[in-house]
Every structure is written in structure tokens, then in C-alpha cells.
Design an enzyme around this catalytic site. Structure first.
Site, PDB file in Angstrom:
ATOM      1  N   LYS A 131       0.838   6.482 -60.443  1.00 58.31           N
ATOM      2  CA  LYS A 131       1.154   7.250 -61.648  1.00 58.31           C
ATOM      3  C   LYS A 131      -0.156   7.687 -62.279  1.00 58.31           C
ATOM      4  CE  LYS A 131       4.683   7.805 -62.761  1.00 58.31           C
ATOM      5  NZ  LYS A 131       5.583   8.939 -62.416  1.00 58.31           N
ATOM      6  N   GLU A 140       2.716   6.510 -51.227  1.00 58.25           N
ATOM      7  CA  GLU A 140       3.102   5.425 -52.137  1.00 58.25           C
ATOM      8  C   GLU A 140       4.005   4.380 -51.485  1.00 58.25           C
ATOM      9  OE1 GLU A 140       5.070   4.688 -56.574  1.00 58.25           O
ATOM     10  OE2 GLU A 140       4.427   6.685 -55.953  1.00 58.25           O
TER      11      GLU A 140
END
Length: 423
Positions: A239, A223
Site C-alpha cells: 500500500k 503482492e
């Protein structure tokens, strides 16, 4: 706070410790020359302190993204860039939020910057070769043994934390909170090869290692917390998780709960970037794209803004730390709930680790990350909680995220354990 000297650029095996996010073209032709360290107990503004140190060492961190077309020397002795690590605790200080419980790895500073200079590639290769033990380090691991994992909370306590977040949402305090569990295990022998395996997990965009005198951080993070390059500032929140199967992909794309949770964080990241000085309109370049990390599908978006004025590193860190995908929304209220729910500090997890170059910034979020210190290996895993979250499913999701890290540490053929950590 300042530490000079060569630094600690090798794992215990002697294998080069590749800094996360560092340019591939420089990874065999640079070496650490000095470092900055800051602990919570030092006080002051860590964002400004590390920015001042980097600036004094020749990196243009007061005006990020404005020198993309500049020519930067790369001869021996010239500055290549700097590793930068910011703990979740330091990020909370930068944001003005609650710092949570004490860290389980107090030996590791809350902010570390390691300045690298270019050198002769042959010299670096020769030093690495001389440091290696006899034989192939990747194929021989006779001294490494990992003991049983101990969780900082039980599955029931984790589920109760999910219910506490539900209560906070019903009160109107928050919309979403990311809750994180911690686990640690004792080890004997040399952890170097095992940590290298962690960094090579599939999808580890920020795979790499940062070392200190008595500690190591190894990350397999996919990420992007924040990237500044070619006149734009970008964040790529992740997410939403499912097993990396055809069915799992369909479930992730069809899940209204996962999409709602994801969009909340995208909106939070849009707000974070909109508060930055020297930037133009924020836009969502990509929404809910499905990417693979190890054995999991994860949903990722890209949010960006152009840089049209003066943007400094200190303001950037204050805006994006701690990362929205591991805090929740609103961020400061979520940090209050996290401080009340989590029994152990996040340590090296859920922070930032990456690279500051002469013409770019590239910081990963320290998810899928382990720390080694004091004879123990530590890891953190969790997930975002909304009003629709099922406590048992959230416990299982955290375990699924931790499982590839645990397997990489244990090594090929290692015996399984009764249950995964953080679950």
C-alpha cells in the site's frame, strides 16, 4: 463443480502456461490432471468445498504447515500440487461480506483448483514443442491486435467514488476503502504472446497464467496475499505508490498520508491473522519497506504468525480473503462501500491466485492482473482511499498502475492511446 481431464495448460500460442506460485523445479515436469470449479450461482461454502476437493485428491490442506519436514514423492504420476484461484466475489462470500456488482467476465469461475501430477520432463517438453507454430513465438506476433480501451467509469465518476468514501469515513463507517476501476478492450488474433509479456513485467513475483476452456487469467502480481511455509503463516500487504525515480522514492518514504494508509492495512492484516485457529502471536516482521514493480515504487510490509496447532485451508481463506489491501478497514464495512461505489464487479482482479503444495501454500493477490474471454481483454486498477486522499491524484494513481499492463499487452512499438484505462 468437478471437471476431469487434461485441463488447459497452454496459451493459444502453444507456449506453456506456467501456474503462478508453482515451484520452479516442477514447472517443466508436471501437468494438470483434474480440476474443480465453483461459480457464485452454485451456492454453498466455497472455502470448504475447494478444501474438501483438494483433501480428497491427497493434499494435506486440513493441517497446513505441519508437514514441512515430510518427504514427498516426485515420481511420474505423483501429486505435485494444485493451482488455486479465488475471485474477489468468492472471497467476499468466504468473509461473509457484500459481493458487489456482477462480474464483467461471467465465463470465469469464482473458484478454480487445478491438480498437477509429476510426469516425464521429456514428455512435457515434447508436447510443448509440438504445439508451437513454425518460427519463434516470442518474435512473431502477426495476428495480435488490441483495440481501444473502454472504461467502466469516467475519471469524474472515479473521483466521485473517492468523495463517497470520504463521506463514509466522516460518518464513521470506515477508516479506509480501496476503490477499483475496470477497463476492457477488444482484440483479434492470438493473445498468448501478449499475455506472456504481462507475466514477465519486472517485480512480478506471481507472474503466471491460469487457463480454462474459454478464458485466460494472466498476472504480474508482486503482492503476497498469504504464504504458509516452514511452520509460519505470512502476508505481505502493499500500500503506497510513487513513480520509480529517486524523487518518487523520497516522496513515498516522506509521505505521512501514504504511511498512515499503509499502517491501517497492516493493522487489518494483523487482525486477520490473529483470528486464525492454530496460530501463535502475530508480529510485524518488516514495516514500510520500499520495493519496485515495473516503473513504480511501492511500500510493502510483512506480517506473520507461527503455526502451533491445526490450521486448515478453509479457515485460512475465510480469514484473508478478500485481501485487506484491496478492501479497506474494517473489511466488512469497506465491502459495503465498495458494492455501492463500483459500477462493475472485480472479476479476476483483487482476488487470489497461486499454489497449494504438499508442504506449503503461496497465494498472490490478483492486482496487476488481466483476464481474456469473449474476444475482450479486461483489467482492473485502483487504490486505497483515506480522508486525506485527493480525488484527482487517486485517478492518476490507478492509471499509473494500469499503464505497464496496457503497454505489455499492446506490445513493442504500439501506438499510444489518448489516455490510460481505469482513469
Amino acid at each position: 463443480m468437478f471437471h476431469g481431464g487434461r485441463g488447459y495448460d497452454h496459451c493459444a500460442t502453444g507456449a506453456p502456461a506456467v501456474p503462478p506460485g508453482s515451484p520452479a523445479s516442477c514447472q517443466r515436469s508436471h501437468r494438470p490432471s483434474s480440476r474443480f470449479e465453483w461459480y457464485l450461482s452454485d451456492g454453498g461454502d466455497p472455502a470448504e468445498l475447494v478444501s474438501a476437493w483438494l483433501s480428497s485428491n491427497g493434499l494435506p490442506v486440513r493441517k497446513l504447515g505441519r508437514s514441512a519436514e515430510a518427504s514427498h514423492p516426485n515420481g511420474a504420476g505423483t501429486i505435485c500440487g494444485s493451482s488455486l484461484y479465488v475471485s474477489a466475489t468468492a472471497g467476499s462470500v468466504m468473509a461473509g461480506g457484500a459481493v458487489g456488482q456482477p462480474t464483467p467476465v461471467p465465463e470465469i469461475p469464482d473458484v478454480v483448483a487445478v491438480l498437477y501430477r509429476h510426469t516425464d520432463p521429456a514428455e512435457v517438453a515434447g508436447e510443448a514443442l509440438a504445439a508451437l507454430p513454425d518460427g519463434d513465438a516470442e518474435s512473431s506476433e502477426p495476428t495480435w491486435s488490441l483495440g481501444p480501451w473502454t472504461d467502466s467509469w469516467s475519471a469524474r465518476e472515479h473521483a466521485n467514488a473517492v468523495r463517497a468514501v470520504h463521506d463514509a469515513i466522516r460518518r464513521g463507517d470506515v477508516y479506509q476503502v480501496n476503490v477499483v476501476g475496470h477497463a476492457s478492450a477488444p482484440y483479434t488474433g492470438d493473445p498468448g504472446v501478449a499475455l506472456q509479456r504481462v507475466t514477465k513485467l519486472p517485480g512480478a513475483r506471481y507472474g503466471g497464467i491460469l487457463t480454462g476452456r474459454d478464458w485466460v487469467i494472466a498476472t504480474a502480481s508482486p503482492e503476497t496475499l498469504v504464504e504458509v511455509r516452514a511452520g509460519r503463516v505470512v502476508t505481505r500487504p502493499i500500500k503506497g505508490t510513487r513513480p520509480a525515480t529517486a524523487v518518487g522514492r523520497r516522496e513515498l518514504l516522506a509521505s505521512a498520508k501514504e504511511r498512515a494508509e499503509h499502517v491501517m492495512i497492516v493493522d487489518l492484516e494483523r487482525n486477520d491473522l490473529s483470528r486464525l485457529p492454530g496460530t501463535g502471536p502475530v508480529r510485524v516482521d518488516e514495516l514500510f519497506a520500499v520495493r519496485r514493480w515495473s516503473g513504480l515504487w511501492q511500500a510493502e510490509s510483512e506480517v506473520s504468525a507461527p503455526i502451533d496447532g491445526d490450521l486448515g485451508l478453509a479457515d485460512l481463506l475465510r480469514a484473508v480473503c478478500p485481501g485487506g489491501s484491496v478492501t479497506g478497514a474494517p473489511k466488512l464495512a469497506a465491502l459495503d462501500v465498495i458494492a455501492a461505489c463500483e459500477p462493475v464487479g472485480r472479476g479476476a482482479g483483487m482476488g487470489a491466485l497461486g499454489w497449494i503444495g504438499p508442504d506449503h501454500v503461496d497465494l498472490g493477490l490478483t492486482i496487476r492482473t488481466v483476464a481474456v474471454t469473449g474476444g475482450r481483454v479486461h483489467l482492473w486498477a485502483g487504490g486505497g482511499i483515506t480522508i486525506d486522499s485527493d480525488p484527482a491524484a487517486e485517478v492518476a494513481e490507478a492509471a499509473a498502475k494500469a499503464a505497464p499492463i496496457r503497454a505489455a499487452l499492446a506490445g513493442p512499438g504500439a501506438a499510444g492511446e489518448d489516455r490510460p484505462p481505469c482513469g
